[in-house]
Enzyme design. Structure first.
Site, PDB file in Angstrom:
ATOM      1  N   LYS A 296       0.669  -1.102   0.173  1.00 13.95           N
ATOM      2  CA  LYS A 296       0.086   0.047   0.150  1.00 13.95           C
ATOM      3  C   LYS A 296       0.865   1.351   0.137  1.00 13.95           C
ATOM      4  CE  LYS A 296      -4.405  -0.081   2.267  1.00 13.95           C
ATOM      5  NZ  LYS A 296      -5.325  -0.075   3.504  1.00 13.95           N
ATOM      6  N   ARG A 297       1.762   1.080   0.833  1.00 12.78           N
ATOM      7  CA  ARG A 297       2.902   2.364   1.023  1.00 12.78           C
ATOM      8  C   ARG A 297       3.955   2.590  -0.195  1.00 12.78           C
ATOM      9  NH1 ARG A 297       6.602   2.302   4.485  1.00 12.78           N
ATOM     10  NH2 ARG A 297       6.222  -0.016   5.104  1.00 12.78           N
TER      11      ARG A 297
END
Ligand code: GLU
Length: 547
Positions: A296-297
């Protein structure tokens, strides 16, 4: 198992709940119809892995005439983000994933098995857990987090399994008097399962993707209801998937180890266990060459917005995901070039069991093929829609040159060999730049000397005739090439390279560079037709002057 003590405890914990839990009606679907769901937590953007899961679930439902619904798992209020539900619901909509029941982007709900937002279902979880407590299968735990930490530290020191089980499960045998007393003092409680699992025991389980498995039985007295009154995932899963009549739970394989606990819960409630399909996550090869989950990051491509921004056609991303799910999608597509991808039958047993590898090159290939099957008008409409949001300059150009744009997109869009150069709408500007402006920079190809280039350009200006057909043009151009000492095709050239200056392609490259400033373009004849006589001649003359 019901005894007076358990019933008393259940009443003490949930004095306001009187009714016997309501069951939901059967769905009365034809045999074999699957009821599936996508059940995300609204804690961030819609992840491509979420679309992958939702797509598989939706296909399993709709290809069997079943029902697919969207349930929002918002039991962790701290991790929730404000716009979370809308991002998920509208994201699924953009991907054409049809939700029959559940939550919609405007937060309304449809369906007879709701509410479909877990935070609105608290009384339901309480009603059923009261029954579990009354049956002697769950109990209140008053342990503070300090006490639980202490237990864990002791277990760690003794090098034994950590958790709340067996002799460590302090309140497993709590009396109703003690419960009353503690509640009287306003103490908080969680509700835990009274697990019947035995250490070392294995349970047999058949997963729809991973096949036959032996899993370690659960012996943990897992928390089912937290002290804030919210259910844990385990309890909400059991209650909701039973009441909503899910037949296939398709979810990430991080939940696989929890299957024994879930089996235990369904059995204790006397409910039929759904089938499970545990999906391996989408992975990528990182810089160091090792596989890891799409993050996600770290990975912009994890967020579905990325695909919208880049302008990948939704159908292309969907087809790419279908490829990741069942690798034989590609063969199917080859055999059915004109069939909508919704007709492809997804098979869970053939799904990638160990982690589908995300690959941009493959995505681009799939996407180019998808775009090649679109008509010029469809491509134009899609590019306009994309540009309106992401590229104002291109949008403005398209708005005033729509007819020309359709002609450009029509180049090499018929017949056997269709152009496959556009993977995403953000590539389009680069592909059509030489139509958008007359500022084309001509650089003579190194292989062709100035005298020859001059000859090629001068003679082409003379021979070019816009009333010629493609064949007539090619014949004339080929004759010119031969006249200037070039082979009429590569085959002739390769047979005796020393006798020629080059081949037809080399002559064409001068023309191509003069007209577009590129070494690579779609078909020259079609391209010139779109540019029109005047622009073609002007560009050739300008190139000539710049030699
Ligand atoms: N909310 C859970 C998750 O996001 C759902 C898992 C499931 O589909 O049951 O992991």
């Amino acid at each position: 198992m019901v005894d007076a003590k358990s019933t008393k405890i259940a009443d003490l914990l949930f004095p306001d709940i009187e009714s016997v839990p309501d069951e939901t009606p059967d769905r009365n679907l034809p045999k074999g119809a699957a009821v599936t769901r996508y059940a995300p937590s609204p804690t961030g953007f819609l992840h491509i892995g979420g679309v992958y899961t939702a797509l598989i679930s939706e296909r399993m439902a709709h290809q069997s005439d079943g029902v697919f619904y969207l349930r929002i798992e918002d039991t962790d209020k701290q991790r929730e983000i404000a716009d979370g539900v809308r991002l998920i619901a509208s994201g699924l909509g953009k991907f054409g994933i049809r939700v029959d029941e559940g939550v919609h982007p405007d937060m309304t709900e449809t369906g007879a098995y709701g509410p479909y937002i877990q935070s609105e279902r608290l009384p339901i979880y309480h009603t059923f857990i009261k029954k579990l407590v009354a049956d002697g299968n769950a109990y209140p735990c008053f342990c503070t987090s300090e006490e639980l930490d202490q237990t864990r530290e002791t277990q760690e020191l003794q090098k034994i399994k950590t958790g709340y089980y067996g002799r460590w499960a302090k309140h497993r045998v709590i009396t109703s008097e003690e419960v009353e007393e503690r509640l009287g003092r306003g103490e908080q409680f969680a509700v835990r399962l009274k697990s019947r699992g035995v250490e070392g025991q294995k349970i047999k389980f058949t997963d729809l993707i991973k096949g036959d498995l032996n899993l370690s039985a659960n012996e943990n007295d897992a928390i089912l209801l937290k002290s804030d009154g919210y259910p844990t995932y385990h309890w909400a899963h059991c209650v909701d998937d039973h009441l909503m009549r899910t037949t296939q739970v398709i979810r990430g394989d991080e939940w696989l180890p929890s299957v024994p606990l879930h089996t235990e819960l369904f059995t204790l409630m006397g409910w039929e266990l759904p089938q499970y399909a545990h999906l391996a996550p989408i992975v990528k090869i990182d810089e160091a060459g090792s596989k890891r989950k799409l993050s996600k990051r770290k990975d912009p491509e994890a967020n579905v917005e990325y695909y919208f921004e880049q302008g990948y056609p939704i159908a292309a991303v969907t087809e790419y995901l279908l490829n990741l799910i069942n690798s034989d999608f590609e063969d199917w597509r080859r055999e059915h070039p004109d069939t909508p991808h919704t007709e492809f039958i997804v098979r869970l047993e053939k799904a990638n069991a160990s982690g589908a590898l995300f690959d941009f090159v493959k995505l681009a290939d799939v996407s180019k093929a998808v775009v090649s099957r679109m008509s010029a008008t469809e491509v134009c409409a899609a590019v306009i829609e994309w540009a309106n949001q992401y590229d104002a300059e291109l949008a403005a150009w398209l708005a005033s040159n729509r007819d020309e744009a359709i002609k450009i997109f029509a180049i090499e869009r018929t017949g056997e060999k269709r152009r496959k150069d556009i993977a995403k709408w953000s590539d389009v500007r680069e592909h059509i730049a030489y139509f958008m402006t007359d500022e084309v920079v001509f650089v003579r190809p190194e292989k062709i000397d100035t005298t020859t280039a001059t000859e090629i350009l001068t003679k082409t200006i003379v021979l070019i005739d816009f009333s010629d057909s493609a064949e007539e043009w090619l014949a004339k151009f080929r004759a010119l090439a031969t006249e200037l000492g070039f082979a009429p095709d590569t085959k002739t050239f390769k047979a005796a390279p020393e006798t020629f200056k080059g081949h037809l392609g080399d002559v064409a490259s001068v023309l191509r560079l003069a007209l577009t400033g590129r070494t690579n373009t779609p078909d020259l004849f079609e391209l010139m037709q779109v540019l029109g006589e005047q622009r073609v001649k002007e560009r050739l003359e300008r190139a000539l002057n710049n030699l």
